[in-house]
Design a protein around this motif. Structure first.
Motif, PDB file in Angstrom:
ATOM      1  N   GLU A  84       0.845  -1.199   0.000  1.00  9.67           N
ATOM      2  CA  GLU A  84       0.000   0.000   0.000  1.00  9.67           C
ATOM      3  C   GLU A  84       0.882   1.251   0.000  1.00  9.67           C
ATOM      4  OE1 GLU A  84      -3.669   0.761   2.704  1.00  9.67           O
ATOM      5  OE2 GLU A  84      -1.942   1.726   3.688  1.00  9.67           O
ATOM      6  N   THR A  86       0.689   5.460   0.312  1.00  8.36           N
ATOM      7  CA  THR A  86      -0.150   6.586   0.716  1.00  8.36           C
ATOM      8  C   THR A  86       0.593   7.890   0.461  1.00  8.36           C
ATOM      9  OG1 THR A  86      -1.182   5.255   2.458  1.00  8.36           O
ATOM     10  CG2 THR A  86      -1.438   7.650   2.599  1.00  8.36           C
ATOM     11  N   ASP A  87      -0.031   8.778  -0.285  1.00  9.08           N
ATOM     12  CA  ASP A  87       0.531  10.106  -0.542  1.00  9.08           C
ATOM     13  C   ASP A  87       0.161  10.986   0.650  1.00  9.08           C
ATOM     14  OD1 ASP A  87       1.331  12.556  -1.448  1.00  9.08           O
ATOM     15  OD2 ASP A  87       0.069  12.571  -3.242  1.00  9.08           O
ATOM     16  N   LEU A  88       1.076  11.113   1.601  1.00  7.37           N
ATOM     17  CA  LEU A  88       0.747  11.730   2.886  1.00  7.37           C
ATOM     18  C   LEU A  88       0.386  13.211   2.750  1.00  7.37           C
ATOM     19  CD1 LEU A  88       3.475  10.082   5.149  1.00  7.37           C
ATOM     20  CD2 LEU A  88       1.049   9.517   5.049  1.00  7.37           C
ATOM     21  N   SER A 144      -6.900   7.447  -5.981  1.00 13.15           N
ATOM     22  CA  SER A 144      -6.180   8.574  -6.576  1.00 13.15           C
ATOM     23  C   SER A 144      -6.588   8.758  -8.035  1.00 13.15           C
ATOM     24  CB  SER A 144      -4.668   8.350  -6.480  1.00 13.15           C
ATOM     25  OG  SER A 144      -3.967   9.267  -7.282  1.00 13.15           O
ATOM     26  N   GLY A 220      -3.483  12.152   1.223  1.00 13.02           N
ATOM     27  CA  GLY A 220      -4.279  11.021   1.677  1.00 13.02           C
ATOM     28  C   GLY A 220      -4.658  10.017   0.613  1.00 13.02           C
ATOM     29  N   VAL A 222      -4.534   6.824  -1.669  1.00 10.55           N
ATOM     30  CA  VAL A 222      -4.004   5.490  -1.349  1.00 10.55           C
ATOM     31  C   VAL A 222      -4.140   4.573  -2.563  1.00 10.55           C
ATOM     32  CG1 VAL A 222      -4.214   3.461   0.148  1.00 10.55           C
ATOM     33  CG2 VAL A 222      -4.664   5.748   1.077  1.00 10.55           C
ATOM     34  N   ARG A 224      -3.242   0.440  -3.598  1.00  6.10           N
ATOM     35  CA  ARG A 224      -2.764  -0.873  -3.160  1.00  6.10           C
ATOM     36  C   ARG A 224      -2.458  -1.753  -4.375  1.00  6.10           C
ATOM     37  NH1 ARG A 224      -6.908  -2.491   1.820  1.00  6.10           N
ATOM     38  NH2 ARG A 224      -6.161  -0.896   3.286  1.00  6.10           N
TER      39      ARG A 224
END
Length: 292
Positions: A84, A86-88, A144, A220, A222, A224
């Protein structure tokens, strides 16, 4: 590098006071770093990190790492592993190169990934195909929808022209330079690196054929991936080569990897299209033959 460092106050004080002039002092200094907390680093044991799916058993948690903007990492994953991303903070751009761990001369083929699926804009259910027509990984979830199969990653020459430097250890490293470092850790050379796909920063083709940077969907997001074969995954988190912003803009990407189950011939992704059925059939036969 743009790593953000957060030291606990006790650890920081110890780090400053410890002398490294002697072996004993160096050992004390090194051991004092045990309490250090850095935002962008691997967490070991991975199970102790936060950010896992609810209910996931600790024994199934394999990798927990946050990769700073302008940095890279590598993973060797089992068949079925879920990874996974995640683009923080909204400006990650994870450039991926993937190799079959059981046969390293088999690698991601972006051209076939696009051609065989009749689709250049990747999303949930899309396959990442190798140059042998097998499925290296499947996008099993994606909120996304802004990815790039066209522009590849940045090169040293491009970054030198844009930012003044593109070397791996500069403040503005090129993606290819970082992928070369990652590849070397798995016995691979620069010549082994394939074109990459990039997650989180979209690029589309205009009617005149120009590549148009569309950016991200914000913090946020994500994605996978489920790995359908054992794989070596190289990740360079650097700006897209067609990002028009003058500054080197790159923020952290969080990675979690855990135990999963590879697709079977009845899985939705394997029955979605005739092309998918053939690709998964090819992959599953190969895996069974090799005992993977």
């Amino acid at each position: 590098m743009s790593e953000t460092t957060e030291l606990t106050s006790a650890t920081a004080a110890t780090a400053v006071s410890a002398s490294t002039a002697s072996p004993a002092g160096a050992r004390a200094h090194a051991r004092a770093q045990g309490g250090t907390r850095v935002t962008t680093m691997p967490t070991v044991p991975a199970a102790t990190a936060g950010g896992w799916p609810a209910g996931l058993a600790e024994d199934d948690r394999f990798v927990a790492e946050t990769v700073a903007g302008g940095n890279y990492t590598t993973l060797a994953v089992q068949r079925g592993t879920i990874v996974e991303f995640t683009d923080l903070d909204g400006d990650a751009c994870a450039h991926l190169a993937i190799f079959n761990q059981a046969q390293l001369d088999e690698r991601l083929n972006v051209a076939d990934t696009v051609k065989i699926q009749w689709q250049a804009y990747l999303g949930e259910g899309a396959m990442l195909l190798s140059d042998r027509g097998r499925v290296l990984a499947t996008i099993v979830s994606d909120n996304s929808g802004t990815h790039d199969t066209f522009a590849g990653t940045s090169t040293r020459a491009v970054n030198e022209a844009r930012y003044g430097d593109g070397s791996a250890h500069s403040g503005t490293p090129a993606g290819r330079e970082l992928l070369i470092l990652g590849a070397a850790k798995h016995g691979l050379t620069p010549r082994d690196l394939p074109p990459t796909v990039a997650l989180f920063q979209g690029v589309r083709v205009a009617e005149d054929g120009a590549l148009v940077f569309t950016g991200s969907t914000g913090p946020g997001a994500v994605v996978r991936l489920r790995f359908e074969l054992p794989a070596v995954l190289l990740v360079a988190n650097v700006p897209s080569p067609v990002d028009p912003r003058p500054e080197y803009t790159s923020t952290p990407v969080r990675i979690r990897a855990w135990r999963g189950e590879a697709a079977n011939l009845q899985s939705p992704e394997a029955t979605a299209t005739p092309e998918a059925a053939r690709a998964f059939g090819n992959t599953i036969d190969y895996a069974r033959t090799r005992g993977l």
